[in-house]
Write an enzyme that holds these catalytic residues in place. Structure first.
Site, PDB file in Angstrom:
ATOM      1  N   HIS A  16       0.828  -1.202   0.000  1.00 43.54           N
ATOM      2  CA  HIS A  16       0.000   0.000   0.000  1.00 43.54           C
ATOM      3  C   HIS A  16       0.865   1.256   0.000  1.00 43.54           C
ATOM      4  O   HIS A  16       1.697   1.454   0.889  1.00 43.54           O
ATOM      5  CB  HIS A  16      -0.881  -0.032   1.256  1.00 43.54           C
ATOM      6  CG  HIS A  16      -1.918   1.027   1.314  1.00 43.54           C
ATOM      7  ND1 HIS A  16      -2.221   1.706   2.475  1.00 43.54           N
ATOM      8  CD2 HIS A  16      -2.755   1.525   0.371  1.00 43.54           C
ATOM      9  CE1 HIS A  16      -3.201   2.569   2.244  1.00 43.54           C
ATOM     10  NE2 HIS A  16      -3.540   2.483   0.976  1.00 43.54           N
ATOM     11  N   HIS A  58      -1.682  11.318  -1.929  1.00 45.37           N
ATOM     12  CA  HIS A  58      -2.979  10.772  -1.549  1.00 45.37           C
ATOM     13  C   HIS A  58      -3.994  11.867  -1.247  1.00 45.37           C
ATOM     14  O   HIS A  58      -5.101  11.873  -1.781  1.00 45.37           O
ATOM     15  CB  HIS A  58      -2.836   9.853  -0.328  1.00 45.37           C
ATOM     16  CG  HIS A  58      -4.148   9.341   0.166  1.00 45.37           C
ATOM     17  ND1 HIS A  58      -4.924  10.035   1.073  1.00 45.37           N
ATOM     18  CD2 HIS A  58      -4.829   8.199  -0.125  1.00 45.37           C
ATOM     19  CE1 HIS A  58      -6.036   9.346   1.313  1.00 45.37           C
ATOM     20  NE2 HIS A  58      -5.999   8.237   0.603  1.00 45.37           N
TER      21      HIS A  58
END
Length: 250
Positions: A16, A58
């Site tokens: 991730h 992000h």
């Protein structure tokens, strides 16, 4: 009769944002650390700078993961490239810059790694970002037809932009809830996968995905019990922060 399941070249275990929480997310340092733990597929978040450079971030804003401020997509790459994207994590990563998709693509290709690119648009730029990310990926992987990146997004409009621009690149719909009509949207976007919050997966949902020839992936899986449950369900991909806990050969 159901059609044949799409070809699936990807590893089951996916780091991730590179290496989870062990390194500053979405930086090349994170990819290097994830690879050092044996991972050969990584997830990352891609958006557009104000001047059209596809870079990794992000959040909409810069504050959490850099020493910058404001909306990342409203700044040119010349400014973004000067930011420190490592000090927030730990002193050992001080000075680590933001990464471009081009830089990450070069790293992955040089090290025979696969990439899951989550299209993470600045609000209001969903379709534009989907088109730009897909065009960049198409160009960057044009000499690597056997290992295309998987393009995913929570935003159907972003995936629509990607499909129109580079229909040959595989797409996946990200789901945090099973909202009404999600399957119809996945079909209309010609997705090859659905990527769900790991808690959503059960035998019924897996069967639903398989019936529609969709691969089944889960995020973000950080506990042994959760990983084992998903392995027992036969999921195709497991996205984890715990690259130090789960050996990708499992």
């Amino acid at each position: 009769m159901a059609d044949q399941m799409p070809r699936w070249p990807y590893p089951r275990w996916i780091g991730h944002r590179g290496a989870g929480k062990l390194a500053p997310e979405n930086t090349l340092a994170a990819f290097r650390l994830g690879a050092a733990h044996g991972y050969r597929m990584f997830e990352c978040d891609a958006k557009l700078s104000a001047d059209g450079v596809v870079f990794l971030l992000h959040d909409d804003t810069l504050q959490r993961t850099t020493n910058g401020h404001g909306v990342g997509g409203e700044q040119p790459w010349s400014a973004l490239s000067q930011l420190d994207a490592g000090s927030w994590h730990s002193r050992g990563f001080a000075g680590e810059p933001l990464a471009t998709l081009e830089g990450v693509a070069r790293y992955c290709q040089a090290n025979a790694c696969w990439l899951n690119i989550e299209i993470k648009p600045t609000p209001g730029l969903e379709a534009q970002t989907g088109r730009a990310v897909a065009a960049a990926a198409q160009q960057l992987w044009q000499d690597q037809p056997g290992s295309p990146p998987l393009l995913t997004s929570f935003q159907p409009e972003a995936l629509q932009g990607a499909m129109v621009t580079a229909p040959e690149l595989p797409r996946g719909l990200l789901l945090d809830t099973l909202w009404t009509g999600w399957m119809d949207v996945a079909r209309s976007l010609e997705c090859v996968a659905v990527v769900c919050n790991h808690a959503l997966w059960d035998p019924t949902l897996v069967a639903t995905a398989r019936t529609s020839n969709l691969r089944a992936l889960a995020y973000t899986v950080n506990d042994d019990w959760a990983a084992q449950r998903l392995l027992d369900l036969g999921l195709d991909g497991i996205i984890t922060d715990r690259v130090d806990l789960f050996a990708p050969s499992l």
